[in-house]
Design a protein around this motif. Structure first.
Motif, PDB file in Angstrom:
ATOM      1  N   CYS A 152     -10.763 -68.257 -23.560  1.00 47.42           N
ATOM      2  CA  CYS A 152     -11.712 -67.644 -22.621  1.00 47.42           C
ATOM      3  C   CYS A 152     -11.779 -68.362 -21.276  1.00 47.42           C
ATOM      4  O   CYS A 152     -12.444 -67.891 -20.350  1.00 47.42           O
ATOM      5  N   LEU A 153     -11.089 -69.493 -21.156  1.00 44.90           N
ATOM      6  CA  LEU A 153     -11.255 -70.336 -19.972  1.00 44.90           C
ATOM      7  C   LEU A 153     -10.887 -69.611 -18.684  1.00 44.90           C
ATOM      8  O   LEU A 153     -11.512 -69.804 -17.640  1.00 44.90           O
ATOM      9  N   LYS A 154      -9.876 -68.756 -18.737  1.00 43.90           N
ATOM     10  CA  LYS A 154      -9.461 -68.028 -17.532  1.00 43.90           C
ATOM     11  C   LYS A 154      -9.973 -66.589 -17.525  1.00 43.90           C
ATOM     12  O   LYS A 154      -9.422 -65.738 -16.828  1.00 43.90           O
ATOM     13  N   LEU A 155     -11.028 -66.339 -18.288  1.00 45.18           N
ATOM     14  CA  LEU A 155     -11.707 -65.043 -18.339  1.00 45.18           C
ATOM     15  C   LEU A 155     -10.749 -63.913 -18.733  1.00 45.18           C
ATOM     16  O   LEU A 155     -10.061 -63.350 -17.882  1.00 45.18           O
TER      17      LEU A 155
ATOM     18  N   ARG B  11      -4.089 -66.269 -18.601  1.00 45.32           N
ATOM     19  CA  ARG B  11      -5.103 -65.214 -18.601  1.00 45.32           C
ATOM     20  C   ARG B  11      -4.628 -64.135 -19.560  1.00 45.32           C
ATOM     21  O   ARG B  11      -3.614 -63.486 -19.331  1.00 45.32           O
ATOM     22  N   CYS B  12      -5.353 -63.981 -20.649  1.00 45.42           N
ATOM     23  CA  CYS B  12      -4.915 -63.100 -21.731  1.00 45.42           C
ATOM     24  C   CYS B  12      -5.846 -61.904 -21.863  1.00 45.42           C
ATOM     25  O   CYS B  12      -6.769 -61.703 -21.075  1.00 45.42           O
ATOM     26  N   GLN B  13      -5.616 -61.144 -22.904  1.00 44.74           N
ATOM     27  CA  GLN B  13      -6.484 -60.034 -23.285  1.00 44.74           C
ATOM     28  C   GLN B  13      -7.240 -60.427 -24.551  1.00 44.74           C
ATOM     29  O   GLN B  13      -6.649 -61.000 -25.474  1.00 44.74           O
TER      30      GLN B  13
ATOM     31  N   ARG C 224      10.619 -70.393 -14.467  1.00 47.31           N
ATOM     32  CA  ARG C 224      11.196 -69.439 -13.523  1.00 47.31           C
ATOM     33  C   ARG C 224      10.654 -68.031 -13.783  1.00 47.31           C
ATOM     34  O   ARG C 224      10.302 -67.301 -12.861  1.00 47.31           O
ATOM     35  N   ASN C 225      10.569 -67.658 -15.045  1.00 44.52           N
ATOM     36  CA  ASN C 225      10.026 -66.339 -15.385  1.00 44.52           C
ATOM     37  C   ASN C 225       8.562 -66.220 -14.977  1.00 44.52           C
ATOM     38  O   ASN C 225       8.130 -65.202 -14.433  1.00 44.52           O
ATOM     39  N   ILE C 226       7.793 -67.270 -15.236  1.00 43.49           N
ATOM     40  CA  ILE C 226       6.373 -67.264 -14.879  1.00 43.49           C
ATOM     41  C   ILE C 226       6.205 -67.103 -13.375  1.00 43.49           C
ATOM     42  O   ILE C 226       5.330 -66.360 -12.897  1.00 43.49           O
ATOM     43  N   SER C 227       7.052 -67.792 -12.610  1.00 43.08           N
ATOM     44  CA  SER C 227       6.930 -67.763 -11.149  1.00 43.08           C
ATOM     45  C   SER C 227       7.206 -66.384 -10.573  1.00 43.08           C
ATOM     46  O   SER C 227       6.796 -66.078  -9.454  1.00 43.08           O
ATOM     47  N   MET C 228       7.895 -65.529 -11.328  1.00 41.22           N
ATOM     48  CA  MET C 228       8.224 -64.193 -10.833  1.00 41.22           C
ATOM     49  C   MET C 228       7.171 -63.155 -11.213  1.00 41.22           C
ATOM     50  O   MET C 228       7.353 -61.969 -10.966  1.00 41.22           O
ATOM     51  N   GLY C 229       6.076 -63.618 -11.842  1.00 46.19           N
ATOM     52  CA  GLY C 229       4.975 -62.714 -12.145  1.00 46.19           C
ATOM     53  C   GLY C 229       4.882 -62.376 -13.618  1.00 46.19           C
ATOM     54  O   GLY C 229       5.870 -62.431 -14.354  1.00 46.19           O
ATOM     55  N   ALA C 230       3.672 -62.029 -14.045  1.00 45.03           N
ATOM     56  CA  ALA C 230       3.397 -61.782 -15.459  1.00 45.03           C
ATOM     57  C   ALA C 230       4.251 -60.655 -16.022  1.00 45.03           C
ATOM     58  O   ALA C 230       4.764 -60.745 -17.139  1.00 45.03           O
ATOM     59  N   ALA C 231       4.416 -59.585 -15.255  1.00 43.95           N
ATOM     60  CA  ALA C 231       5.172 -58.433 -15.755  1.00 43.95           C
ATOM     61  C   ALA C 231       6.636 -58.797 -15.974  1.00 43.95           C
ATOM     62  O   ALA C 231       7.241 -58.446 -16.995  1.00 43.95           O
ATOM     63  N   THR C 232       7.217 -59.539 -15.028  1.00 50.31           N
ATOM     64  CA  THR C 232       8.617 -59.951 -15.154  1.00 50.31           C
ATOM     65  C   THR C 232       8.788 -60.907 -16.319  1.00 50.31           C
ATOM     66  O   THR C 232       9.748 -60.804 -17.090  1.00 50.31           O
TER      67      THR C 232
ATOM     68  N   GLY D 135       7.060 -71.701 -22.811  1.00 49.53           N
ATOM     69  CA  GLY D 135       7.558 -70.487 -23.456  1.00 49.53           C
ATOM     70  C   GLY D 135       6.420 -69.554 -23.819  1.00 49.53           C
ATOM     71  O   GLY D 135       6.487 -68.342 -23.572  1.00 49.53           O
ATOM     72  N   LEU D 136       5.348 -70.111 -24.371  1.00 50.70           N
ATOM     73  CA  LEU D 136       4.154 -69.321 -24.692  1.00 50.70           C
ATOM     74  C   LEU D 136       3.564 -68.696 -23.436  1.00 50.70           C
ATOM     75  O   LEU D 136       3.245 -67.498 -23.408  1.00 50.70           O
ATOM     76  N   GLN D 137       3.420 -69.481 -22.385  1.00 51.06           N
ATOM     77  CA  GLN D 137       2.851 -68.966 -21.144  1.00 51.06           C
ATOM     78  C   GLN D 137       3.726 -67.878 -20.528  1.00 51.06           C
ATOM     79  O   GLN D 137       3.240 -66.972 -19.858  1.00 51.06           O
ATOM     80  N   SER D 138       5.021 -67.975 -20.763  1.00 51.69           N
ATOM     81  CA  SER D 138       5.953 -67.000 -20.202  1.00 51.69           C
ATOM     82  C   SER D 138       5.897 -65.666 -20.932  1.00 51.69           C
ATOM     83  O   SER D 138       5.748 -64.615 -20.315  1.00 51.69           O
TER      84      SER D 138
END
Length: 270
Positions: A247-250, A195-197, A95-103, A147-150
């Protein structure tokens, strides 16, 4: 649904209704476990729905209570229902992921108790103080992955660190105890979906890898057993094995940070 009644009043009802609702998880009937899990997900969806009236003043407090109740369900008395409870836990992160990375990132502190509880369960599996059915272990891995992705790599590793005592230099020679290597498998299976830094990889993974590699060439290496040296070398390879998936998602900051990462990568490949 909370958007069909006065929102504040509806949210105030949630902590009162949940204790009665979760009683269904104590029954031996799978159909009831499924229904209770679905009801909890509907409650969560209503709590986090900002499409109609936005975030209410009491929403954060009610959300925290929901997370606390969810964490309490990982008592052994509810173990027969853990598969369905873990489905709710996964939905929290989805649910958190679906609301966007910042949320999702902002929600990190709110879901941290849940991450800690899930990590505690997996640690129990690794140390063989807890046993669950195979489908429950898969569901636990899945929930931790979402959880990690969120929350992102940095917050995840701050909550569930690879080295349980970072104050010790590489844990006295083994930075990642064997019973913490499950965290690497969670990272390996999920970083490819994020997609990370690059800066996150550098500060959380590369830095630890460099410290470990330094142990093998330091004067203290002469006092290490062969087994410890093998463990440290294995840790270095395990950490760098995360890089291709990372690096897969640049990563967003390749141009800015790859030049400072490249020497260590080339040294590893040499």
């Amino acid at each position: 649904s909370l958007d069909r009644v006065d929102r504040a009043a509806g949210e105030a009802m949630v902590p009162k209704v949940l204790p009665s609702l979760i009683n269904g998880f104590e029954t031996p009937f799978v159909q009831i476990h499924t229904a209770v899990g679905a009801a909890m997900k509907r409650v969560l969806q209503s709590l986090t729905d900002t499409s109609t009236s936005g975030q209410s003043p009491t929403a954060a407090k009610t959300y925290s209570k929901f997370i606390a109740v969810l964490c309490s369900l990982f008592q052994l008395r509810y173990q027969q229902s853990w598969f369905h409870i873990l489905d709710v836990a996964r939905y929290v992160f989805q649910r958190n992921i679906s609301m966007g990375a910042a949320t999702a990132a902002a929600a990190g502190p709110s879901v941290q108790p849940l991450l800690l509880k899930l990590g505690e369960l997996f640690q129990g599996l690794e140390e063989r103080t807890l046993a669950v059915a195979p489908d429950v272990e898969v569901a636990l891995r899945d929930a931790l992955g979402f959880g990690l992705q969120s929350v992102g790599l940095t917050f995840f590793l701050a909550t569930l660190p690879l080295a349980q005592d970072p104050s010790l230099p590489s844990g006295g020679g083994v930075a990642i105890p064997p019973n913490r290597e499950w965290i690497i498998s969670i990272l390996d299976n999920n970083l490819r979906h994020m997609r990370c830094q690059l800066s996150e990889f550098q500060s959380n993974v590369q830095a630890l890898s460099v410290d470990l590699a330094g142990l093998l060439t330091s004067p203290s290496a002469s006092f290490m057993s062969k087994a410890v040296k093998k463990g440290v070398a294995r840790n270095v390879v395990q950490l760098w094995s995360l890089f291709p998936g990372f690096c897969l998602k640049l990563p967003l900051d390749v141009l800015a940070n790859f030049p400072s990462l490249a020497p260590d990568l080339l040294a590893l490949l040499a």
